[in-house]
Design a protein around this motif. Structure first.
Motif, PDB file in Angstrom:
ATOM      1  N   PHE A 184      73.204  27.713 -30.974  1.00  0.00           N
ATOM      2  CA  PHE A 184      72.788  27.092 -29.722  1.00  0.00           C
ATOM      3  C   PHE A 184      71.330  26.656 -29.781  1.00  0.00           C
ATOM      4  O   PHE A 184      70.980  25.550 -29.367  1.00  0.00           O
ATOM      5  N   GLY A 185      70.474  27.522 -30.293  1.00  0.00           N
ATOM      6  CA  GLY A 185      69.055  27.197 -30.384  1.00  0.00           C
ATOM      7  C   GLY A 185      68.796  26.026 -31.314  1.00  0.00           C
ATOM      8  O   GLY A 185      68.013  25.122 -31.003  1.00  0.00           O
ATOM      9  N   ILE A 186      69.471  26.022 -32.464  1.00  0.00           N
ATOM     10  CA  ILE A 186      69.314  24.912 -33.400  1.00  0.00           C
ATOM     11  C   ILE A 186      69.845  23.627 -32.778  1.00  0.00           C
ATOM     12  O   ILE A 186      69.269  22.548 -32.946  1.00  0.00           O
ATOM     13  N   GLY A 187      70.954  23.744 -32.028  1.00  0.00           N
ATOM     14  CA  GLY A 187      71.520  22.567 -31.381  1.00  0.00           C
ATOM     15  C   GLY A 187      70.582  21.947 -30.370  1.00  0.00           C
ATOM     16  O   GLY A 187      70.441  20.719 -30.302  1.00  0.00           O
ATOM     17  N   ILE A 188      69.909  22.778 -29.580  1.00  0.00           N
ATOM     18  CA  ILE A 188      68.977  22.266 -28.572  1.00  0.00           C
ATOM     19  C   ILE A 188      67.853  21.471 -29.222  1.00  0.00           C
ATOM     20  O   ILE A 188      67.521  20.356 -28.790  1.00  0.00           O
ATOM     21  N   GLN A 189      67.273  22.014 -30.274  1.00  0.00           N
ATOM     22  CA  GLN A 189      66.163  21.298 -30.886  1.00  0.00           C
ATOM     23  C   GLN A 189      66.636  20.114 -31.726  1.00  0.00           C
ATOM     24  O   GLN A 189      65.825  19.294 -32.154  1.00  0.00           O
ATOM     25  N   ASN A 190      67.945  19.992 -31.948  1.00  0.00           N
ATOM     26  CA  ASN A 190      68.454  18.836 -32.677  1.00  0.00           C
ATOM     27  C   ASN A 190      68.473  17.569 -31.826  1.00  0.00           C
ATOM     28  O   ASN A 190      68.523  16.465 -32.364  1.00  0.00           O
ATOM     29  N   VAL A 191      68.462  17.711 -30.491  1.00  0.00           N
ATOM     30  CA  VAL A 191      68.467  16.529 -29.618  1.00  0.00           C
ATOM     31  C   VAL A 191      67.213  15.689 -29.838  1.00  0.00           C
ATOM     32  O   VAL A 191      67.308  14.493 -30.156  1.00  0.00           O
ATOM     33  N   PRO A 192      66.019  16.259 -29.672  1.00  0.00           N
ATOM     34  CA  PRO A 192      64.825  15.444 -29.958  1.00  0.00           C
ATOM     35  C   PRO A 192      64.707  15.059 -31.422  1.00  0.00           C
ATOM     36  O   PRO A 192      64.080  14.049 -31.749  1.00  0.00           O
ATOM     37  N   GLU A 193      65.301  15.846 -32.324  1.00  0.00           N
ATOM     38  CA  GLU A 193      65.284  15.465 -33.733  1.00  0.00           C
ATOM     39  C   GLU A 193      66.017  14.149 -33.939  1.00  0.00           C
ATOM     40  O   GLU A 193      65.560  13.277 -34.673  1.00  0.00           O
ATOM     41  N   GLY A 194      67.203  14.027 -33.296  1.00  0.00           N
ATOM     42  CA  GLY A 194      67.952  12.784 -33.399  1.00  0.00           C
ATOM     43  C   GLY A 194      67.152  11.606 -32.858  1.00  0.00           C
ATOM     44  O   GLY A 194      67.171  10.503 -33.427  1.00  0.00           O
ATOM     45  N   MET A 195      66.426  11.847 -31.765  1.00  0.00           N
ATOM     46  CA  MET A 195      65.586  10.799 -31.180  1.00  0.00           C
ATOM     47  C   MET A 195      64.402  10.485 -32.091  1.00  0.00           C
ATOM     48  O   MET A 195      64.024   9.320 -32.243  1.00  0.00           O
ATOM     49  N   CYS A 196      63.829  11.526 -32.668  1.00  0.00           N
ATOM     50  CA  CYS A 196      62.653  11.348 -33.521  1.00  0.00           C
ATOM     51  C   CYS A 196      62.972  10.504 -34.747  1.00  0.00           C
ATOM     52  O   CYS A 196      62.072   9.905 -35.352  1.00  0.00           O
ATOM     53  N   ILE A 197      64.230  10.488 -35.147  1.00  0.00           N
ATOM     54  CA  ILE A 197      64.635   9.681 -36.286  1.00  0.00           C
ATOM     55  C   ILE A 197      65.060   8.283 -35.839  1.00  0.00           C
ATOM     56  O   ILE A 197      64.624   7.275 -36.392  1.00  0.00           O
ATOM     57  N   ALA A 198      65.918   8.215 -34.819  1.00  0.00           N
ATOM     58  CA  ALA A 198      66.507   6.938 -34.405  1.00  0.00           C
ATOM     59  C   ALA A 198      65.479   5.964 -33.834  1.00  0.00           C
ATOM     60  O   ALA A 198      65.483   4.770 -34.185  1.00  0.00           O
ATOM     61  N   PHE A 199      64.594   6.439 -32.956  1.00  0.00           N
ATOM     62  CA  PHE A 199      63.677   5.527 -32.281  1.00  0.00           C
ATOM     63  C   PHE A 199      62.618   4.933 -33.201  1.00  0.00           C
ATOM     64  O   PHE A 199      62.334   3.726 -33.119  1.00  0.00           O
TER      65      PHE A 199
END
Length: 262
Positions: free
Chosen positions: A156-171
């Motif tokens: 769960f903790g890793i999943g939460i911080q993966n949201v901004p990670e996805g944004m940090c790569i895509a944007f």
């Protein structure tokens, strides 16, 4: 919840890492709705992710590793942590020297971020898989044990911080001229390695019963290295106050969830 507990370890790891991948994809999906994220909002997302990762490093990685016990634990944790951090450092050094294929500094930084995030997703997925493998076998190492709550909270903790990670790569990739679809796919694919690593970790735990503390410490070292080299410097460029607040709130959120549910 009972149906989940009764699944095979590799199935639990597949579902758990599937969740962490989905959260990465969720962050990357936002590139379809927005051209860019405001500087202050992006600063807060980066810093809050750093806070969540900092808390996860201790509460969901190092603490379970310490509680697992065993001989020479201090050596295992120290070496595992250093190796995880060195992986990210060496990756950064390697890519920073490969300027021939990319002379644009922004593109190079984006590529480094993609590679670094993908690299640290491997030990994260491995840690999740090994945790569920140990849970399924009711493994007891010393006085510590992996519980269902701690394994789920790790995912769960890793999943939460993966949201901004996805944004940090895509944007950033989108900002460099790539299409929305390409930006999404690259951000999305960075999280798929967690699924592979998670399933392999769950299957390997039966063969390597002492792998868990190594994997947890390795993942913690990689997370700290990414926080220090990518998230903190980038977020503090925009606003020191917002970045500090984001780190504090991210840390508190993860700590609250881990303590309340653990």
């Amino acid at each position: 919840m009972e149906w989940f507990i009764n699944l095979y370890a590799w199935q639990q790891a597949l579902i758990a890492t599937g969740f962490t991948w989905a959260m990465t994809a969720l962050g990357a999906t936002l590139v379809f709705a927005f051209n860019k994220v405001g500087e202050k909002a992006f600063c807060f997302l980066l810093s809050s992710a750093a806070g969540i990762m900092l808390a996860s490093t201790f509460f969901s990685l190092l603490l379970p590793a310490i509680e697992s016990g065993g001989e020479n634990l201090y050596i295992i944790l120290s070496l595992g942590f250093l190796l995880g951090g060195l992986l990210i450092i060496l990756t950064d050094l390697f890519l920073s020297k490969k300027t021939g294929f990319c002379t644009d500094d922004k593109k190079r930084q984006s590529f480094i971020m993609v590679f670094a995030v993908t690299a640290h997703n491997v030990p994260e997925g491995l840690a999740i898989g090994v945790a569920f493998g140990a849970l399924a076998q009711s493994s007891q190492i010393g006085s510590g044990a992996i519980t269902a709550v701690s394994a789920i909270m790790l995912a769960f903790g890793i999943g939460i911080q993966n949201v901004p990670e996805g944004m940090c790569i895509a944007f950033p990739i989108r900002a460099n001229g790539a299409s929305r679809l390409k930006s999404f796919l690259i951000g999305n694919l960075s999280g798929t390695v967690e699924i592979v690593a998670g399933v392999l970790g769950a299957l390997a735990v039966g063969l390597f019963k002492n792998l868990l503390p190594w994997a947890l410490a390795f993942s913690a070292g990689a997370m700290i290295a990414v926080i220090c080299s990518e998230l903190v410097p980038e977020s503090f460029k925009k606003s020191k106050i917002i970045a500090t607040l984001g780190i504090l709130l991210g840390f508190v959120l993860m700590m609250f969830l881990d303590v309340a549910l653990g």
